[in-house]
Design a protein around this motif. Structure first.
Motif, PDB file in Angstrom:
ATOM      1  N   LEU A  16     -12.208  -3.424  -0.380  1.00 41.03           N
ATOM      2  CA  LEU A  16     -11.673  -2.098  -0.071  1.00 41.03           C
ATOM      3  C   LEU A  16     -10.152  -2.106  -0.016  1.00 41.03           C
ATOM      4  O   LEU A  16      -9.486  -1.196  -0.522  1.00 41.03           O
ATOM      5  CB  LEU A  16     -12.249  -1.597   1.251  1.00 41.03           C
ATOM      6  N   THR A  20      -7.711  -0.138  -2.694  1.00 42.54           N
ATOM      7  CA  THR A  20      -6.713   0.818  -2.190  1.00 42.54           C
ATOM      8  C   THR A  20      -5.326   0.459  -2.694  1.00 42.54           C
ATOM      9  O   THR A  20      -4.557   1.328  -3.139  1.00 42.54           O
ATOM     10  CB  THR A  20      -6.721   0.840  -0.652  1.00 42.54           C
ATOM     11  N   ALA A  24      -2.831   2.655  -5.094  1.00 39.36           N
ATOM     12  CA  ALA A  24      -1.489   3.024  -4.643  1.00 39.36           C
ATOM     13  C   ALA A  24      -0.418   2.500  -5.590  1.00 39.36           C
ATOM     14  O   ALA A  24       0.548   3.205  -5.914  1.00 39.36           O
ATOM     15  CB  ALA A  24      -1.253   2.489  -3.232  1.00 39.36           C
ATOM     16  N   VAL A  38      -2.314   7.970  -1.051  1.00 34.98           N
ATOM     17  CA  VAL A  38      -3.500   7.162  -1.361  1.00 34.98           C
ATOM     18  C   VAL A  38      -3.819   6.228  -0.197  1.00 34.98           C
ATOM     19  O   VAL A  38      -4.974   6.100   0.238  1.00 34.98           O
ATOM     20  CB  VAL A  38      -3.278   6.357  -2.663  1.00 34.98           C
ATOM     21  N   MET A  39      -2.785   5.573   0.326  1.00 31.20           N
ATOM     22  CA  MET A  39      -2.989   4.649   1.440  1.00 31.20           C
ATOM     23  C   MET A  39      -3.483   5.399   2.685  1.00 31.20           C
ATOM     24  O   MET A  39      -4.428   4.961   3.348  1.00 31.20           O
ATOM     25  CB  MET A  39      -1.665   3.935   1.752  1.00 31.20           C
ATOM     26  N   ALA A  42      -7.128   6.528   2.313  1.00 27.00           N
ATOM     27  CA  ALA A  42      -8.091   5.434   2.448  1.00 27.00           C
ATOM     28  C   ALA A  42      -8.274   5.035   3.909  1.00 27.00           C
ATOM     29  O   ALA A  42      -9.401   4.815   4.374  1.00 27.00           O
ATOM     30  CB  ALA A  42      -7.633   4.232   1.621  1.00 27.00           C
TER      31      ALA A  42
END
Length: 256
Positions: A16, A20, A24, A38-39, A42
């Protein structure tokens, strides 16, 4: 620990994190402008799903708790879509397409007896439909407002020809906003050939027959089409009536 689909353990956590970071980094180097988001998305997903996983068993046993959770879903979806469409201001109007579209279909499925009156059945169905309405509202609202900004001259030309303000706006923004239905249409057209969506997989892993899983997924997909169609139409109407507008930037104080 292991499940039917995934082996739950340290490797899953590493995977995961890596996925991620890949997303990113690609977004950052591609200069798409959403690397940090994005970070954040997540991390939020991990926290929220963890919390829901712990709470869902207690929520699902009570219809009152289920109803409250569905209301929370709608509120969060409205806030998310409102910020996405307007950037603030009167974004709370985005809740109308989401609630009307999704709750009408949920109520219809419950009244028809297709979804049992149990929290464990209502919550996932409502979540899928509210999520679809949120996506359609965000896409339709942004496309409509962007189109009005870039084609303002055509709106003014329509007004000069005697069109009512609502009709002039609809003439410009309605075709663009209709593109918000493309993801749902493509998903419905290609189901079983390109993807096996979550409802199908979930019912299948729950022990039901492939036929029952297919019927369940069909109901969800057609329900999503109805929900998103209602959401898009209402969103365009709200834009045409100036209920959904971009937030007006606050003037900066002058320096003396």
């Amino acid at each position: 620990m292991s499940s039917t689909m995934l082996v739950v353990g340290p490797k899953l956590g590493v995977a995961l994190v890596v996925l991620t970071l890949v997303a990113a980094v690609v977004v950052t180097f591609g200069k798409l402008g959403h690397g940090r988001q994005v970070m954040v998305a997540a991390v939020r997903a991990a926290i929220q799903l963890g919390a829901v996983s712990l709470l869902i068993a207690g929520i699902a046993v009570s219809l009152w708790a289920t109803a409250a959770f569905v209301v929370l879903m709608c509120a969060v979806a409205a806030g998310t879509s409102g910020r996405r469409v307007t950037g603030g201001g009167r974004g709370w109007w985005a809740g109308a397409p989401i609630v009307v579209g999704s709750m009408a279909v949920v109520a219809g499925l419950l009244l028809a007896g297709l979804v049992p009156m149990r929290g464990i059945a209502i919550i996932p169905v409502a979540g899928i439909l509210v999520g679809g309405a949120m996506t359609a509202t965000s896409l339709a609202g942004r496309r409509a407002l962007d189109e009005l900004t870039s084609r303002r001259g055509e709106v003014e030309a329509g007004l000069a020809l005697g069109l009512l303000p609502r009709d002039a706006v609809l003439l410009v923004c309605r075709p663009a906003a209709g593109q918000a239905l493309v993801p749902a249409l493509d998903q419905t057209r290609t189901v079983g050939l390109v993807t096996l969506p979550g409802a199908f997989v979930g019912v299948l892993l729950g022990g039901a027959s492939p036929l029952a899983a297919g019927v369940t997924q069909l109901v969800v997909l057609v329900g999503l089409l109805a929900v998103e169609a209602v959401a898009v139409v209402l969103t365009v109407e709200l834009v045409a009536r100036s209920r959904l507008q971009p937030a007006t930037p606050k003037p900066r104080p002058s320096r003396r």
